[in-house]
Design a protein around this motif. Structure first.
Motif, short mmCIF file in Angstrom:
data_model
loop_
_atom_site.label_atom_id
_atom_site.label_comp_id
_atom_site.label_asym_id
_atom_site.label_seq_id
_atom_site.Cartn_x
_atom_site.Cartn_y
_atom_site.Cartn_z
N ASP A 277 -7.02 -7.81 59.92
CA ASP A 277 -6.95 -7.76 58.46
C ASP A 277 -7.64 -6.50 57.95
OD1 ASP A 277 -5.78 -10.54 57.76
OD2 ASP A 277 -7.40 -10.98 59.17
N TYR A 278 -7.19 -5.34 58.41
CA TYR A 278 -7.89 -4.11 58.10
C TYR A 278 -6.92 -2.94 58.15
CZ TYR A 278 -12.21 -1.32 57.77
OH TYR A 278 -13.22 -0.49 57.34
N GLY A 279 -6.10 -2.80 57.12
CA GLY A 279 -5.20 -1.65 57.04
C GLY A 279 -4.07 -1.69 58.03
N GLY A 280 -3.67 -0.49 58.47
CA GLY A 280 -2.48 -0.37 59.30
C GLY A 280 -2.74 -0.35 60.79
N PHE A 281 -3.98 -0.55 61.22
CA PHE A 281 -4.32 -0.47 62.64
C PHE A 281 -5.02 -1.75 63.06
CE2 PHE A 281 -7.09 0.65 66.20
CZ PHE A 281 -6.24 1.39 67.01
N VAL A 329 -2.03 -2.63 67.75
CA VAL A 329 -0.93 -2.83 66.82
C VAL A 329 -1.03 -1.79 65.71
CG1 VAL A 329 0.23 -4.44 65.26
CG2 VAL A 329 -0.96 -5.31 67.29
N VAL A 330 0.09 -1.12 65.41
CA VAL A 330 0.13 -0.14 64.33
C VAL A 330 1.24 -0.53 63.38
CG1 VAL A 330 0.38 2.29 63.71
CG2 VAL A 330 -0.69 1.67 65.89
N GLY A 331 0.88 -0.70 62.11
CA GLY A 331 1.89 -1.04 61.12
C GLY A 331 2.77 0.16 60.77
N ASP A 332 4.02 -0.11 60.44
CA ASP A 332 4.85 0.95 59.88
C ASP A 332 4.21 1.41 58.57
OD1 ASP A 332 6.52 0.50 62.00
OD2 ASP A 332 8.11 -0.47 60.82
N LEU A 333 4.54 2.63 58.16
CA LEU A 333 3.87 3.21 57.00
C LEU A 333 3.92 2.28 55.79
CD1 LEU A 333 2.46 5.83 56.01
CD2 LEU A 333 4.69 6.51 55.08
N GLY A 351 -4.80 4.34 58.18
CA GLY A 351 -4.83 3.68 59.48
C GLY A 351 -3.48 3.71 60.17
N PHE A 352 -2.50 4.35 59.53
CA PHE A 352 -1.15 4.40 60.08
C PHE A 352 -1.00 5.60 61.02
CE2 PHE A 352 -1.06 2.29 55.94
CZ PHE A 352 -0.50 1.07 56.29
#
Length: 456
Positions: A277-281, A329-333, A351-352
């Motif tokens: 639960d912390y941004g895109g990473f 895990v890396v979220g899409d932009l 974090g992306f």
């Protein structure tokens, strides 16, 4: 004869003293590194910024710089100050964590926790101090830690709840730093501002308040230049202005479905540690024997990319980290990660992937050693470290950057091309050629004098 010999010795001493190169400390320029957290590369393009515009004429501007992967405050700042990739310096998150004990320490509380920062990569402050320079950190991440028992000469640490946007305080801080240079003879000061990151998170990069903060930053840069002149530092102080990462708009419901990972796997059953639960990473430690099951389940989640740590792209420079757990895990932009339910409230985030343009940052530099009206092609932030060592005239610690990428910004580089090409890492070492030449001239003159005064 005795008088001639005494006169010869006196003149020889004078020649040798004058022929030695000037003491490096006496002629050494000072350096101020300023970081504006979350200043995306294009934030000045939709705002009137006369002082930043003038900097482009009076100094160096890069089209943008690429932060390391991962695009977070502490990892990125520590890459800048060490010249090391994240897998080498091991500050792998804003949170200090231990995946064995489930320890998680918030970012502000990590700033004095040396066990998080001190992993063998030596930051510029300590390297400079070990070569006789005086250094300080003003809120810069990592400045409040000890490194093999050594502390920065002077370090101010940002406390939790401290406001990021007080313009009066910003100016007072500049005045304080200028006095450190002019009255206390500091050689290196690193300075950190928490904007425009705070407003970018709270309201998003497209909100009008972000433009207000950019104008405030621009006024502050104008005030900085006035302060430099007022303290008579124009000819002795080089300044680099940079950032740690960019910012993007978070995609939220009802326009899109947000990422909730527990819909696709039972996190409690399959994992023993997580930061999601912390941004895109995000990072996940599967339970023993469950790594492939976790990886397969996450591979089905839309709008993310899942990696096994040892199979990450080499360009991430993360695979060798001992601190990172096995699954990344890396979220899409724009897609923030949520573990069990949606708790993230930020309108903007980072974090992306560092290849995304929204994650790119600014670079400006000016001072007596920099060219004027010089536009640099983009480069990775890791190359700022050897540039700073060059400006301070110190021998770098081992690092992953290359001076070849940035030295064409300098007046003494002799180059005119604005194209920069990364080259393999080298740690530049000073040579003794100049000193040898001076000494040879002195010995030759001394020999001639000997012939004159002895009549040989």
């Amino acid at each position: 004869m005795k008088m001639r010999l005494e006169l010869f010795l006196v003149i020889t001493a004078v020649i040798c003293a004058s022929s030695n190169p000037l003491n490096k400390a006496a002629g050494r320029k000072k350096l101020l590194l300023i970081s504006f957290d979350g200043f995306r590369w294009d934030y000045d393009q939709d705002v009137d910024t006369p002082n930043l515009d003038q900097l482009s004429k009076d100094g160096v501007k890069a089209k943008y710089i690429t932060p390391p992967m991962l695009t977070m405050t502490s990892p990125s700042h520590f890459t800048t100050i060490t010249g090391r990739w994240v897998e080498d310096h091991e500050v792998v998150h804003n949170l200090m964590f231990n995946s064995e004990t489930n320890l998680k320490v918030p970012i502000k509380q990590t700033m004095t926790r040396s066990e998080w920062w001190d992993n063998g990569a030596l930051p510029l402050w300590i390297t400079a101090q070990n070569q006789g320079l005086k250094t300080a950190s003003f809120y810069y991440p990592g400045g409040g830690a000890n490194y093999s028992g050594q502390a920065v000469n002077r370090a101010l640490v940002l406390e939790y709840g401290h406001p990021d946007d007080n313009e009066t305080e910003w100016r007072e801080n500049i005045d304080k730093v200028m006095s450190w240079f002019s009255e206390e003879d500091f050689h290196l000061v690193t300075m950190y501002y928490g904007e425009p990151d705070s407003v970018g998170h709270a309201k998003g990069p497209d909100h009008p308040d972000r433009k207000v903060i950019i104008k405030q930053i621009d006024r502050t840069i104008g005030y900085l230049r006035e302060a430099i002149e007022r303290h008579h530092l124009t000819d002795s102080l080089n300044v680099i202005i940079s950032s740690d990462h960019g910012m993007t708009t978070v995609k939220k419901r009802p326009q899109v479905d947000e990422v909730v990972l527990n819909k696709y796997l039972n996190l409690l059953k399959l994992t023993s540690f997580e930061i999601l639960d912390y941004g895109g990473f995000g990072i996940i430690k599967p339970r023993l024997g469950k790594e492939q099951e976790v990886f397969d389940a996450l591979s089905k989640v839309p709008n993310i990319t899942v990696y096994k740590k040892n199979e990450m792209p080499e360009s991430f420079h993360l695979a060798k980290s001992e601190r990172l757990p096995p699954i990344i895990v890396v979220g899409d932009l724009g897609f923030n990660l949520n573990s069990r339910f949606i708790v993230y409230v930020n309108k903007g985030d980072h974090g992306f992937h560092n290849g995304e343009m929204d994650m790119k940052t600014i670079f400006r530099a000016f001072g007596p050693d920099f060219k004027r009206n010089f536009l640099s092609e983009p480069f990775d932030s890791i190359h700022i470290y050897p540039l700073m060592c060059k400006l301070l005239q110190i021998e770098p610690a081992p690092h992953n950057g290359s001076l070849a990428v940035t030295e064409n910004m300098l007046l003494n580089s002799g180059g005119e091309s604005t194209t920069v090409v990364p080259e393999p890492t080298t740690t530049e070492k000073p040579t003794g050629g100049s000193q040898t030449t001076h000494l040879s001239v002195a010995l030759l003159l001394s020999t001639l004098l000997l012939f004159i005064f002895t009549g040989l």
